[in-house]
Design an enzyme around this catalytic site. Structure first.
Site, PDB file in Angstrom:
ATOM      1  NE  ARG A   1      -3.523  -2.188   2.894  1.00 45.35           N
ATOM      2  CZ  ARG A   1      -3.277  -3.267   3.614  1.00 45.35           C
ATOM      3  NH1 ARG A   1      -2.099  -3.393   4.234  1.00 45.35           N
ATOM      4  NH2 ARG A   1      -4.179  -4.222   3.733  1.00 45.35           N
TER       5      ARG A   1
ATOM      6  NE  ARG B   1      -2.779  -3.750  -1.205  1.00 43.63           N
ATOM      7  CZ  ARG B   1      -2.316  -4.504  -0.207  1.00 43.63           C
ATOM      8  NH1 ARG B   1      -1.016  -4.685  -0.073  1.00 43.63           N
ATOM      9  NH2 ARG B   1      -3.139  -5.076   0.645  1.00 43.63           N
TER      10      ARG B   1
ATOM     11  CE1 TYR C   1      -5.962  -5.039  -4.055  1.00 43.86           C
ATOM     12  CE2 TYR C   1      -7.229  -6.234  -2.412  1.00 43.86           C
ATOM     13  CZ  TYR C   1      -6.547  -5.103  -2.805  1.00 43.86           C
ATOM     14  OH  TYR C   1      -6.450  -4.044  -1.950  1.00 43.86           O
TER      15      TYR C   1
END
Length: 307
Positions: free
Chosen positions: A148, A247, A279
């Site tokens: 992050r 990410r 994700y």
């Protein structure tokens, strides 16, 4: 209890009891400030303890006219959490948000970058300038370790365990994890810290911070966004990207290349595997390839039997 008092107490609770990050706490407070602004605009004097379901419903109705369903759902969730806190502390007996349903929103999947696009972005960095080596190390770390942006900014020299091929990352709620780091990633961090950083006038309090601005202080989130935006413009990349895109690309590329979902979960620092799955959007072609490669019935048993 007035709203100012309630906000301070709630922030303390989120920080100490729940261990949330500064950014998460800020989001919760913004949700409450929207409600307070609504009350002030209507000349309403309802306190946090006395505010009724009807007043809250009016606020949510007006909010729905101003923001998209996702933002509306976020605010509703934040307010529910606040009133649950008041119940927990025995300030209220009920939650006025109890019967208010959040609008249904689909899972938002951010853009992902291809390996070529990532290479092009990194290749566009001007290495003739001192900050060029820093920016290359930053992008390599965002993509190479799936961090992050807040985790990247908080990285210190003390967090680098290069002999063991790991870095220590401090994530949400100050929870720490160890993330593997590649030889390539270590190479570019070492170039930056041994050839550029050592010659910088480092400000007091920033001595251990890995990535510094030209004044020798910790970088800001806005600066990382700006670096990435300028590189995207430089290579005429049409996608809307941010530090988080790296990410997301990290996780997606690992999964596409056969990495275990649980391992990815640990590297990303997700408490729930469900969060990691969000994700993992993979195109249907890839899913079909996985099925054809790994499923035991990919070939008809009758076709395999001897004639």
């Amino acid at each position: 209890m007035n709203w100012e008092h309630a906000l301070k107490d709630y922030q303390h609770y989120l920080n100490i009891e729940r261990g949330l990050s500064k950014n998460s706490i800020k989001s919760y407070v913004l949700d409450l400030e929207k409600l307070v602004h609504f009350l002030n605009s209507k000349n309403l004097t309802d306190s946090p303890i006395a505010i009724s379901k009807g007043t809250v419903q009016r606020f949510i109705y007006e909010l729905a006219q101003q923001v998209n369903p996702r933002s509306q759902a976020r605010t509703i969730s934040g307010l529910k959490s606040f009133f649950n806190y008041l119940i927990f502390e025995d300030y209220r007996q009920d939650n006025p948000m109890e019967l208010i349903e959040s609008p249904k929103v689909g899972r938002k999947l951010p853009d992902t970058l291809s390996e070529t696009e990532i290479n092009n972005l990194i290749g566009a960095i001007d290495l003739s300038k001192p900050e060029g080596e820093r920016n290359r190390a930053i992008l390599e770390t965002l993509y190479g370790c799936g961090l992050r942006v807040s985790e990247l900014l908080d990285l210190t020299l003390s967090d680098l365990y290069f002999e063991e091929d790991f870095i220590k990352v401090t994530g949400k709620g100050d929870k720490q994890r160890f993330v593997p780091i590649s030889k390539i990633n270590k190479k570019y961090i070492d170039i930056y810290r041994k050839e550029i950083r050592v010659h910088m006038p480092i400000q007091k309090g920033s001595e251990d911070i890995l990535f510094l601005n030209r004044r020798g202080r910790k970088l800001t989130r806005a600066m990382i966004f700006t670096i990435i935006k300028q590189l995207a413009e430089k290579i005429s990349l049409k996608k809307t990207i941010s530090p988080h895109t790296f990410r997301h690309s990290f996780a997606t590329h690992l999964l596409q290349n056969g990495a275990d979902l649980r391992a990815i979960q640990q590297m990303l620092g997700h408490e729930s595997i469900t969060t990691t799955e969000v994700y993992m959007h993979i195109d249907r072609v890839h899913l079909g390839e996985v099925m054809q490669k790994y499923h035991p019935r990919k070939i008809d048993p009758e076709e395999q039997s001897p004639q």
